[in-house]
Design an enzyme around this catalytic site. Structure first.
Site, short mmCIF file in Angstrom:
data_model
loop_
_atom_site.label_atom_id
_atom_site.label_comp_id
_atom_site.label_asym_id
_atom_site.label_seq_id
_atom_site.Cartn_x
_atom_site.Cartn_y
_atom_site.Cartn_z
N TRP A 9 0.81 -1.22 0.00
CA TRP A 9 0.00 0.00 0.00
C TRP A 9 0.85 1.27 0.00
O TRP A 9 0.30 2.38 -0.02
CB TRP A 9 -0.96 -0.01 1.20
CG TRP A 9 -2.13 -0.93 1.02
CD1 TRP A 9 -2.48 -1.61 -0.12
CD2 TRP A 9 -3.12 -1.27 2.00
NE1 TRP A 9 -3.62 -2.35 0.09
CE2 TRP A 9 -4.04 -2.16 1.39
CE3 TRP A 9 -3.33 -0.92 3.34
CZ2 TRP A 9 -5.14 -2.69 2.07
CZ3 TRP A 9 -4.42 -1.44 4.01
CH2 TRP A 9 -5.32 -2.32 3.38
N HIS A 95 12.80 -2.35 -1.15
CA HIS A 95 11.87 -1.95 -2.22
C HIS A 95 12.53 -0.90 -3.10
O HIS A 95 13.28 -0.05 -2.63
CB HIS A 95 10.56 -1.41 -1.63
CG HIS A 95 9.53 -1.22 -2.71
ND1 HIS A 95 9.47 -0.07 -3.45
CD2 HIS A 95 8.59 -2.05 -3.19
CE1 HIS A 95 8.50 -0.20 -4.36
NE2 HIS A 95 7.95 -1.39 -4.22
N GLY A 173 4.54 1.36 -11.23
CA GLY A 173 3.69 2.54 -11.26
C GLY A 173 3.65 3.23 -12.61
O GLY A 173 3.19 4.36 -12.72
N GLY A 233 1.08 -2.93 -6.26
CA GLY A 233 0.99 -1.59 -5.68
C GLY A 233 -0.39 -1.00 -5.94
O GLY A 233 -1.38 -1.33 -5.29
N GLY A 234 -0.46 -0.12 -6.94
CA GLY A 234 -1.68 0.64 -7.23
C GLY A 234 -2.97 -0.18 -7.23
O GLY A 234 -3.97 0.23 -6.61
P1 13P Z 1 2.54 -0.88 -9.06
O1 13P Z 1 1.74 -2.18 -9.01
O2 13P Z 1 1.74 0.32 -8.68
O3 13P Z 1 3.29 -0.75 -10.35
O4 13P Z 1 3.67 -1.02 -7.90
C1 13P Z 1 4.46 -2.14 -7.85
C2 13P Z 1 5.21 -2.15 -6.57
O5 13P Z 1 6.11 -1.35 -6.37
C3 13P Z 1 4.82 -3.12 -5.54
O6 13P Z 1 5.76 -3.17 -4.53
#
Ligand code: 13P
Length: 248
Positions: A9, A95, A173, A233-234
């Site tokens: 998150w 990360h 992202g 992530g998103g």
């Molecule tokens: P996104 O799924 O938003 O591209 O992010 C990936 C991420 O960094 C998960 O740790």
């Protein structure tokens, strides 16, 4: 090996928002349990709320970072024991945003990973190349360096308490997901490196893919060789979309 579907998150969600999303995920899983391990890496302030919402559910709570000391004068940092006290079972280390936005070194990532494991947390080490590194043909060299410095040795077997997340920096992202060929190539390299370092047990360390995973591409990605899970992530911020990915 059981697959892992994990949400990161990042710096999103107040405690109230986190509680609502976690409760919706827990409710979906109670209606239809998932064959996969489900983890939510929540912001520090929401870990206890997410862990409470997940009590009695199959989902686990994780933190997004940790400092490698028991306690002490480390203003702004957080210890493994504090994370466990709040209800975290897992922690992310290295990360891409910590490496590239906050300038974390391979060496610090390695210390964090080893210390978290030593203190009884499960650790998910994140690795991945930048676009520049990939275009210069340095994919495998970068993965090797990040794995060798980040991978703890000499602290007992890692199976069941350690995972690697391969997240190409250029796919995070950006909406630009790595293609199946790119994912297969990178995951095979990570598997080779893990086995080179850990012997046969390297086959039993989960390797997750992360970077623009969405409900529409999750099914294809999770079906690829050596893809033992997804780190999202998103698309994990919305309970419905995260649950769709869990079911993909
Ligand atoms: P996104 O799924 O938003 O591209 O992010 C990936 C991420 O960094 C998960 O740790």
């Amino acid at each position: 090996m059981q697959k892992i579907i994990a949400a990161n998150w990042k710096m999103y969600k107040t405690r109230q928002e986190a509680r609502e999303t976690a409760a919706a995920v827990a409710a979906a899983l109670s209606g239809q349990p998932s064959p996969h391990e489900v983890i939510v890496f929540a912001p520090f302030t929401a870990i206890a709320d997410v862990a409470a919402a997940f009590a009695g559910s199959q989902a686990l709570t994780g933190a997004q970072d940790v400092w490698p000391a028991v306690e002490g004068a480390f203003t702004g940092e957080i210890s493994p024991r504090m994370l466990q006290d709040a209800g975290a079972a897992w922690v992310l280390t290295g990360h891409s945003e910590r490496r590239h936005v906050l300038d974390e070194s391979d060496e610090l990532v390695g210390r964090k990973t080893a210390f978290a494991l030593e203190q009884g947390l499960k650790a998910m080490l994140c690795i991945g190349e930048t676009l520049e590194e990939r275009e210069a043909g340095r994919l495998e060299a970068v993965l090797q360096r990040q794995l060798e410095t980040g991978l703890p040795v000499g602290d007992g077997p890692l199976e069941g308490r350690f995972a690697v997340a391969y997240e190409p920096v250029w796919a995070i992202g950006t909406g630009k997901v790595a293609g199946p060929g790119e994912v297969l190539e990178a995951h095979a390299a990570v598997r080779r490196l893990l086995c080179g370092r850990l012997g046969d047990s390297g086959h039993r360390i989960p390797i997750l893919y992360g970077g623009s995973v969405k409900p529409a591409n999750a099914g294809t990605l999770i079906g690829l060789d050596n893809v033992d899970g997804l780190l999202i992530g998103g698309a994990s911020l919305d309970a419905q979309s995260f649950v769709q990915i869990i079911r993909a």
